[in-house]
Design a protein around this motif. Structure first.
Motif, PDB file in Angstrom:
ATOM      1  N   ALA A  77       0.820  -1.210   0.000  1.00 49.42           N
ATOM      2  CA  ALA A  77       0.000   0.000   0.000  1.00 49.42           C
ATOM      3  C   ALA A  77       0.857   1.265   0.000  1.00 49.42           C
ATOM      4  N   PHE A 132       0.945   2.141  -8.050  1.00 45.04           N
ATOM      5  CA  PHE A 132       1.381   1.574  -9.327  1.00 45.04           C
ATOM      6  C   PHE A 132       0.509   2.127 -10.445  1.00 45.04           C
ATOM      7  N   VAL A 180     -10.603   3.330  -4.886  1.00 45.22           N
ATOM      8  CA  VAL A 180      -9.923   2.030  -4.787  1.00 45.22           C
ATOM      9  C   VAL A 180      -8.541   2.206  -4.149  1.00 45.22           C
ATOM     10  N   GLY A 181      -7.924   3.359  -4.409  1.00 52.42           N
ATOM     11  CA  GLY A 181      -6.622   3.644  -3.815  1.00 52.42           C
ATOM     12  C   GLY A 181      -6.667   3.802  -2.305  1.00 52.42           C
ATOM     13  N   LEU A 214      -8.458   1.729  -0.345  1.00 47.41           N
ATOM     14  CA  LEU A 214      -8.927   0.474   0.252  1.00 47.41           C
ATOM     15  C   LEU A 214      -8.063  -0.015   1.409  1.00 47.41           C
ATOM     16  N   SER A 215      -6.768   0.264   1.350  1.00 52.39           N
ATOM     17  CA  SER A 215      -5.901  -0.222   2.427  1.00 52.39           C
ATOM     18  C   SER A 215      -6.017   0.648   3.677  1.00 52.39           C
ATOM     19  N   ARG A 259      -5.598   7.611  -8.463  1.00 52.43           N
ATOM     20  CA  ARG A 259      -5.801   6.402  -7.654  1.00 52.43           C
ATOM     21  C   ARG A 259      -4.527   6.049  -6.883  1.00 52.43           C
ATOM     22  N   GLN A 280      -3.451   6.731  -2.289  1.00 48.57           N
ATOM     23  CA  GLN A 280      -2.839   5.745  -1.389  1.00 48.57           C
ATOM     24  C   GLN A 280      -1.911   6.430  -0.388  1.00 48.57           C
TER      25      GLN A 280
END
Lengths: 250, 247
Positions: B79, B83, B102-103, B105-106, B158, B162
């Motif tokens: 995470a 990428f 979605v980025g 999610l962690s 995205r 993160q």
């Protein structure tokens, strides 16, 4: 070489047709001879006897219910089968086994399953539901598995690269790709199952087919034509609604 | 810092993609990995965030071994690295905003994320990052209705949400119009300069590598044949990376 092969193909096709036509007693003469009787048949169906509208409606409703329950149960039952029948998910031995089984069982149509289930559980709509479930599960599992095989691995990889858990990868990478297709396949089978369920009554497995068969046997053509009109209305209404929803999914 | 030790990757049966590659990439660097197709650039980049498992060798992320990490610890390490894919890899039928989320999610509670709900803080961050890549007004459009260049910017957004230490970009403009290459490379450079995020990108054209990379890593047949500043890349070195003859 290529033209020679083409002409061989045409000759074989023509021979197959002529042979089959001969064996099935295809006869223009007999058809023309039968035309007055067909006309008489249609004339006797008119005007429809709308006093049987109530029973026709009840039959149509039961046909709809058989298709709804049968398709819904099959849509869920086909999920695990779809995954084990997908080349990119299941190990080869399982994949080949399940695929062959599905292909074999799909050769048997809903009506044939109905004959079997009527014998097993007795008359009524329930064997009809079982018949719809049996056939639809096989065909949906096949369609699901093809969708699973065609999944784009890119988004799955991207979700996983964001540090997501396995469940999150499934939810965001896999489900959005599969769910609309699964729903679309299921709705399409639902449309077909209305037609299939309409004739289940012929073998005692419930629905509107019972009335079609009964009135035709009793030579009560005005009543039979009412039932057929109700069936046409039902099929058209379901096709229209379902295809509208499917269009919006893609 | 990302450290690569003796990395070797063999794809069965016997395709050797990387041969004993060792590198150290300090925080905040803009590094480009350059080489002809088949040199092992993608394999190297994909090893760095665990998308590809190395055959031998080790990857250390801020001193922690990615190669040895499992489960939760491994996801935490992954995470920290964003990428960016050559093909964008967006979820086509989801909205731009959902793709950016979605980025996150962690960072968010797992169960809640499974029903598609994200905390307000995360949605605000996603909106802000979308505005930064110039796509604020497209947040609610379906991802597959965007142009290629826009989709790649969504993919960069995205990666950004993160809140990564490093962004890896695998030929980020290879599927785009040449005119758009600069937009994407400029965006990556800005992220590198303004946020101090390490950027490592693979490229197959030398001029972009020289223009953007503080450091150029030349790969050929899975080996590092050059590793140094852009200024030190001579014609002989270009020839050693791309030139004819047996490598």
């Amino acid at each position: 070489m290529r033209t020679a092969r083409r002409w061989t193909g045409v000759a074989v096709g023509l021979a197959l047709f002529l042979w089959s036509a001969w064996e099935t007693e295809l006869s223009l003469f007999r058809m023309v001879e039968g035309l007055p009787y067909m006309a008489d048949f249609l004339r006797r169906m008119f005007p429809p006897d709308f006093s049987v509208l109530g029973s026709a409606g009840r039959g149509a409703l039961q046909t709809l219910q058989i298709a709804v329950v049968g398709t819904a149960v099959a849509a869920v039952a086909a999920l695990p089968l779809g995954f084990v029948a997908a080349r990119n998910v299941a190990p080869a031995w399982l994949f080949y086994g399940v695929r062959s089984l599905l292909n074999a069982l799909r050769a048997i149509d809903t009506l044939v399953y109905a004959l079997f289930f009527v014998a097993a559980v007795g008359l009524g709509p329930f064997p009809g539901v079982l018949a719809v479930v049996a056939y639809t599960t096989m065909i949906l599992a096949k369609l699901y598995s093809e969708a699973i095989e065609a999944i784009d691995p890119g988004p799955v990889e991207a979700v996983s690269a964001a540090g997501a858990t396995r469940l999150q990868v499934l939810r965001f990478g896999v489900v959005p790709q599969l769910l609309p297709l699964f729903i679309s396949f299921t709705l399409y089978r639902f449309e077909t199952n209305i037609r299939a369920a309409a004739i289940l009554g012929f073998v005692g497995a419930g629905g509107i087919g019972f009335y079609i068969q009964t009135y035709l046997r009793m030579l009560n053509y005005p009543a039979a034509s009412t039932v057929l009109l109700v069936l046409i209305a039902l099929v058209m209404a379901v096709d229209f609604t379902s295809s509208r929803i499917r269009q919006r999914l893609v | 810092m990302i450290e690569v030790r003796g990395l070797t990757k063999v794809y069965p049966p016997n395709t050797v993609a990387l041969r004993d590659v060792s590198l150290k990439i300090p925080d905040g660097q803009f590094a480009t990995i350059i080489g002809p197709s088949g040199a092992g650039k993608s394999s190297l980049l994909r090893c760095l965030n665990g998308l590809v498992a190395p055959t031998a060798g080790e990857i250390l992320i801020d001193g922690e071994s990615l190669t040895a990490a499992r489960g939760e610890a491994r996801r935490r390490l992954v995470a920290r690295i964003g990428f960016v894919f050559q093909q964008f890899n967006l979820i086509k039928r989801l909205s731009v905003l959902d793709n950016v989320l979605v980025g996150r999610l962690s960072h968010v509670p797992e169960l809640r994320s499974l029903v598609g709900s994200f905390p307000r803080r995360d949605r605000v961050l996603a909106d802000a990052v979308l505005a930064r890549v110039g796509l604020a007004e497209l947040a609610h459009r379906r991802a597959d209705t965007l142009s290629g260049g826009q989709q790649q910017r969504v993919a960069i957004a995205r990666a950004l949400v993160q809140e990564p230490r490093t962004i890896l970009a695998d030929e980020p403009m290879a599927s785009l119009d040449p005119a758009l290459s600069r937009t994407i490379m400029d965006l990556l450079r800005r992220i590198n300069e303004e946020d101090g995020i390490t950027v490592i990108t693979t490229l197959h054209v030398m001029d972009l590598a020289l223009e953007y990379g503080q450091r150029v890593i030349g790969l050929r047949n899975g080996r590092v044949v050059y590793d140094g500043g852009a200024a030190g890349v001579t014609d002989e070195i270009v020839d050693a990376i791309f030139g004819g003859g047996a490598g």
